[in-house]
Design an enzyme around this catalytic site. Structure first.
Site, PDB file in Angstrom:
ATOM      1  N   HIS A  62       0.836  -1.213   0.000  1.00 33.33           N
ATOM      2  CA  HIS A  62       0.000   0.000   0.000  1.00 33.33           C
ATOM      3  C   HIS A  62       0.871   1.264   0.000  1.00 33.33           C
ATOM      4  CE1 HIS A  62      -3.344  -2.682   1.261  1.00 33.33           C
ATOM      5  NE2 HIS A  62      -2.378  -3.253   1.981  1.00 33.33           N
ATOM      6  N   SER A 101      14.732  21.171 -16.752  1.00 31.10           N
ATOM      7  CA  SER A 101      13.517  21.942 -16.974  1.00 31.10           C
ATOM      8  C   SER A 101      13.892  23.232 -17.680  1.00 31.10           C
ATOM      9  CB  SER A 101      12.859  22.245 -15.633  1.00 31.10           C
ATOM     10  OG  SER A 101      12.044  23.398 -15.728  1.00 31.10           O
ATOM     11  N   GLU A 125       9.584   8.027 -17.163  1.00 31.17           N
ATOM     12  CA  GLU A 125       8.203   8.497 -17.359  1.00 31.17           C
ATOM     13  C   GLU A 125       7.690   8.116 -18.740  1.00 31.17           C
ATOM     14  OE1 GLU A 125       7.609  12.701 -16.023  1.00 31.17           O
ATOM     15  OE2 GLU A 125       9.599  12.412 -15.185  1.00 31.17           O
ATOM     16  N   LYS A 130      16.078  21.565 -11.658  1.00 29.42           N
ATOM     17  CA  LYS A 130      15.402  20.287 -11.901  1.00 29.42           C
ATOM     18  C   LYS A 130      16.249  19.253 -12.629  1.00 29.42           C
ATOM     19  CE  LYS A 130      11.699  19.183 -11.410  1.00 29.42           C
ATOM     20  NZ  LYS A 130      10.332  19.361 -11.834  1.00 29.42           N
ATOM     21  N   ASN A 141      14.974  15.637 -14.159  1.00 29.26           N
ATOM     22  CA  ASN A 141      13.750  14.841 -14.272  1.00 29.26           C
ATOM     23  C   ASN A 141      14.007  13.446 -14.845  1.00 29.26           C
ATOM     24  OD1 ASN A 141      12.229  17.059 -13.384  1.00 29.26           O
ATOM     25  ND2 ASN A 141      12.069  17.866 -15.472  1.00 29.26           N
TER      26      ASN A 141
END
Ligand code: ARG
Length: 473
Positions: free
Chosen positions: A170, A291, A304, A297, A299
């Site tokens: 969970h 970014s 993704e 940033k 990323n």
């Protein structure tokens, strides 16, 4: 680059369809481009040519072509392949698909003899053959790419044997585990994926030529010989089935979808773990992006994208299932819709696997952060309950006792490892001084020493087995 469009091809007569005999009018240009698949099935050219060479040899055995004619046809086909590979071949919508484009060009090159090649063959068994040949080739590449990713997982696991992290259920801290154990979980998933792929490829490995349009062929085509020439293990057993089902590519897409679901879950974890909140891993610069507005940033775009691309691969599977579900036997033009989703799935899958392997290998693992995360969240509570059951207490009762201890810790703002032996004894008479050792993360991990468990000794065995398995294939 100059394309080979012989002058005569530009003429009206040569724009006629190979199937044009019974037609008075040609299709509108909109209908023609709507109908054409050449813009995407041209990628099957190599397999189409191999298939045609086999067809020519089979026709020789059947007494339809002489040895001389076959030599001429093969020469013609090889020179067409060269034209395509040197970007000199002109793909035209008017030729509809790769099969007709190549046949037409062959006739331009070697004359009327080119028209004999299609004897006893239909584009229906031809396209089924081409796609199967294509998928056999691509399947082997995918299979190799899965293996590479499995090796990467093993090397990450081996390199970080001493990293302990919280295992989650969970997405709540549950029990401590080895990071290597977590990596090896993905090895197992990919192992099943590789097995599934191997199974699916067995059913791809069936030769349809000789099925004709649907009913078979009246010529004495030696189908076993064709299969041998094309390196197929089997010959299709029913001509209608051979030209009208695409289950072999649906199966491939289903395997691809499962692989992508596995990679998507791994991606999700890498994305979470790269966040400042977790800080468990750092994906290398080579596989990260910045970014355009926020200078700080970094990323995890590759992960993704892999997660996102699982959507299109699953979509391609659903698309093919939907195309096929109501088609009467045998061939229907709907089936031309099989190629773009298949090609897209193959391309996507290969690209994702190829990115993931080096990305994993170059990923930094922050063992300190992982261990720190195990220090909070009462992660060894189950071990305390297990301790009590060893003294004869029923597990349910032990669960309650430890639950109370956890509530006590929450009240005091401390962890189980902060509780003194005297305090433990107040929770239950069954606690001895040795409970202090039980609540440590390392003892918790070490205790899970069953086959398949997270104990370091067991994980090492898992890795050894994995290495042997990888070598076997
Ligand atoms: N381009 C077609 C396809 O991809 C080839 C088969 C065409 N057959 C036919 N009878 N129209 O499905």
């Amino acid at each position: 680059m100059k394309k080979t469009i012989p002058k005569k091809v530009k003429g009206k007569k040569e724009n006629k369809k190979l199937w044009g005999g019974r037609f008075k009018a040609s299709g509108t240009s909109a209908a023609e481009s709507f109908n054409a698949s050449i813009s995407f099935d041209k990628r099957l050219y190599r397999h189409d040519i191999i298939g045609s060479i086999a067809q020519a040899k089979v026709l020789q055995r059947a007494g339809v072509l002489t040895a001389k004619e076959v030599t001429k046809i093969i020469k013609g086909l090889n020179s067409i392949q060269k034209e395509i590979e040197t970007d000199k071949f002109c793909f035209r919508t008017v030729d509809e698909d790769i099969h007709m484009a190549i046949e037409k060009r062959l006739t331009e090159k070697i004359g009327a003899l080119g028209g004999k090649l299609h004897t006893g063959r239909s584009r229906n068994d031809q396209v089924a053959t081409d796609v199967r040949l294509y998928l056999k080739d691509e399947g082997a590449l995918v299979s190799k790419a899965i293996k590479d990713l499995q090796s990467a997982l093993i090397s990450v696991a081996k390199k970080n044997m001493d990293a302990v992290m919280p295992g989650y259920t969970h997405l709540q801290r549950a029990q401590p585990i080895l990071f290597s154990h977590h990596m090896m979980a993905y090895f197992e998933m990919l192992k099943r994926d590789a097995e599934r792929l191997g199974e699916a490829l067995k059913r791809v490995d069936v030769m349809p030529l000789g099925s004709g349009a649907l009913a078979g062929s009246p010529y004495k085509l030696d189908r076993a010989y064709a299969a041998k020439l094309l390196k197929f293990s089997k010959v299709s057993a029913n001509s209608l089935d051979a030209v009208s089902d695409r289950d072999f590519l649906i199966e491939f897409q289903s395997v691809a979808s499962i692989i992508m679901v596995h990679i998507s879950r791994l991606s999700e974890e890498l994305i979470l773990w790269s966040s400042s909140e977790f800080g468990f891993v750092e994906i290398s610069d080579e596989f990260s992006t910045g970014s355009s507005i926020m200078p700080q940033k970094k990323n995890p775009d590759m992960a993704e994208l892999a997660r996102g691309k699982s959507g299109r691969v699953i979509g391609n599977l659903v698309s093919m299932l939907t195309v096929m579900k109501s088609l009467p036997l045998a061939y229907n033009k709907d089936m031309q819709e099989d190629k773009e989703p298949l090609f897209d799935t193959v391309d996507t899958l290969k690209a994702v696997l190829d990115i993931f392997t080096p990305m994993l290998k170059s990923m930094k693992v922050n063992k300190k952060r992982m261990r720190e995360a195990t220090a909070k969240g009462f992660i060894t509570a189950t071990d305390v309950a297990d301790y009590l059951t060893q003294g004869g207490m029923p597990f349910r009762k032990a669960h309650e006792v430890v639950g109370k201890a956890v509530a006590f810790c929450i009240d005091k703002g401390i962890e189980l490892s902060d509780v003194k032996a005297t305090q433990w004894k107040k929770f239950s008479k069954s606690f001895g001084d040795d409970i202090i050792k039980v609540v440590t993360v390392d003892s918790s991990v070490k205790a899970r020493s069953l086959y398949g468990g997270t104990a370091p000794k067991e994980v090492k065995k898992q890795i050894t087995r994995a290495l042997i398995e990888l070598k076997k294939k």
